[in-house]
Design a protein around this motif. Structure first.
Motif, PDB file in Angstrom:
ATOM      1  N   PRO A 167     -26.269  14.983  14.624  1.00  7.16           N
ATOM      2  CA  PRO A 167     -27.982  14.447  14.362  1.00  7.16           C
ATOM      3  C   PRO A 167     -28.595  14.146  14.000  1.00  7.16           C
ATOM      4  CG  PRO A 167     -27.673  15.736  16.252  1.00  7.16           C
ATOM      5  CD  PRO A 167     -26.818  16.360  15.456  1.00  7.16           C
ATOM      6  N   ILE A 190     -29.246  13.179  20.790  1.00  8.97           N
ATOM      7  CA  ILE A 190     -29.325  14.076  19.812  1.00  8.97           C
ATOM      8  C   ILE A 190     -30.269  13.733  19.001  1.00  8.97           C
ATOM      9  CG2 ILE A 190     -26.994  15.423  20.816  1.00  8.97           C
ATOM     10  CD1 ILE A 190     -26.151  14.005  18.354  1.00  8.97           C
ATOM     11  N   LYS A 191     -30.151  12.601  18.240  1.00  2.34           N
ATOM     12  CA  LYS A 191     -31.412  12.308  17.706  1.00  2.34           C
ATOM     13  C   LYS A 191     -32.380  13.004  17.864  1.00  2.34           C
ATOM     14  CE  LYS A 191     -30.281   7.857  17.330  1.00  2.34           C
ATOM     15  NZ  LYS A 191     -30.427   5.963  17.182  1.00  2.34           N
ATOM     16  N   VAL A 246     -31.645  16.109  24.270  1.00  2.00           N
ATOM     17  CA  VAL A 246     -29.989  16.433  24.880  1.00  2.00           C
ATOM     18  C   VAL A 246     -29.691  16.716  25.918  1.00  2.00           C
ATOM     19  CG1 VAL A 246     -27.936  17.147  23.175  1.00  2.00           C
ATOM     20  CG2 VAL A 246     -29.798  17.173  22.139  1.00  2.00           C
TER      21      VAL A 246
END
Length: 403
Positions: free
Chosen positions: A215, A391-392, A396
């Protein structure tokens, strides 16, 4: 009276050629243009003969006398010096034609047809740099196991153990080619293994981060302040996990936006098979941004230097280094991360292997077809892109396991 260097140097050209004798058949012909040629006169089976020994001062007096004595000895042995010279030239010609380098280039010319251009060029460059300078001029029939090991030990000495082992394997292929084509009777590389002489080394994979570190890397890529095309190339690589060479060599003609497919032609693939990369909403968006920057040029990622070349591998690698991941991550690392996460989430191994365009390894993947499981792979790639977006932002959505 024998000649001396002062006498030879003092000999001036005249209107007609004339001769200075050193005795025992050795003479110096002084030409009207000033050139001075050595000649050896002899008789063989009652017939007069003459051979040129070169030009003074390129061939000095001492060297000319040594060659004369060698040729006189041939006459004593009942051998015609002129015929002997022709045989020497023929032997030298055959030796040159059947030298290790000459045979290696014949092998490479046949072998490269089944390989990518980059890979085949790399192999011949390594031979030219590491092998030919050591044994290239050797007749193929005189190449021995100790000679091969000496060659690769030189490579090992500079710390390039993996290159040394590959060089030995390549030499073995060349020798097998020589045997198969009647240019040598046996393959000396078959007598030993690299491990018999080279140091053992730990097998290392391409550097890559763990899934937990992914991430932050993705956020770093989005915030990269270097060239915009470099940032977009890294984003596209993360979503498609193709090889670096396949990415930087991408051409717009390979993309079918309507079909949502990137078809990489066989000649650009390591395994020489056309490869299909399903395009997701995210990759289509990245492609739109790339088109804005690269314009109508055929390459997605043209080199800043122009000349119709693509961005270099090092451009991406140095960008990763600039973000703080030196020795921890490479472009190839995205492939390893994707493989690990997708396997952990339960996606079928054959789907992942086909999308990675790996070599066939079992009965399932041996029936490889570039469109095999395409529908399932498209879903997997969509899930992968959504996962990366999630995930960034720490939102998620787990990848859905697919049996």
């Amino acid at each position: 009276m024998k000649l001396t260097d002062p006498v030879i140097k003092a000999a001036k050209p005249q209107e007609k050629a004339y001769t200075l004798s050193d005795g025992e058949g050795l003479v110096l012909h002084v030409q009207p243009n000033g050139s001075k040629w050595w000649r050896f006169r002899y008789r063989f089976n009652g017939k007069a003969g003459m051979l040129s020994l070169g030009v003074y001062p390129d061939v000095g007096l001492k060297a000319a006398r040594l060659e004369r004595d060698r040729l006189k000895e041939l006459v004593k042995q009942g051998r015609d010096p002129s015929q002997h010279r022709q045989e020497e030239k023929l032997t030298a010609k055959l030796t040159a034609e059947n030298s290790f380098e000459a045979v290696a280039r014949l092998w490479w010319n046949d072998w490269k047809d089944g390989r990518t251009e980059n890979h085949s060029k790399y192999v011949i460059r390594r031979l030219e740099a590491d092998v030919f300078p050591v044994i290239g001029a050797k007749p193929i029939t005189e190449v021995t196991a100790p000679l091969l090991l000496m060659t690769v030990k030189k490579i090992e000495a500079r710390g390039a153990l993996d290159i040394a082992k590959r060089a030995f394997q390549t030499c073995g292929q060349i020798m097998r080619y020589a045997v198969a084509h009647g240019l040598a009777e046996r393959n000396p590389a078959a007598d030993v293994r690299p491990s018999d002489a080279l140091k053992s080394g730990k097998t290392t994979n391409h550097a890559r981060l763990s899934a937990k570190e992914l991430p932050e890397l993705l956020r770093q890529i989005d915030a990269y302040d270097g060239q915009p095309l470099t940032r977009l190339a890294l984003q596209l690589m993360a979503h498609t996990f193709v090889r670096t060479s396949e990415l930087i060599g991408a051409r717009w003609e390979e993309f079918d936006i309507e079909a949502r497919q990137w078809r990489i032609p066989a000649e650009r693939m390591k395994m020489r098979e056309e490869h299909i990369v399903p395009l997701t909403e995210q990759t289509l968006s990245i492609l739109e941004n790339i088109r804005t920057l690269s314009g109508n040029r055929p390459l997605l990622f043209p080199s800043e230097r122009g000349e119709g070349k693509s961005m270099s591998n090092n451009t991406l690698l140095y960008a990763i280094y600039r973000m703080g991941y030196h020795s921890r991550m490479t472009g190839h690392g995205f492939r390893g991360i994707a493989s690990t996460i997708l396997h952990e989430q339960g996606y079928p191994h054959e789907h992942i292997e086909l999308q990675l365009a790996h070599a066939p390894r079992n009965a399932v993947s041996a029936a490889y077809n570039h469109a095999k499981y395409l529908e399932q792979r498209a879903v997997m790639m969509r899930d992968w892109s959504n996962y990366l977006d999630g995930i960034k932002t720490a939102k998620v959505t787990p990848l859905r396991k697919r049996a």
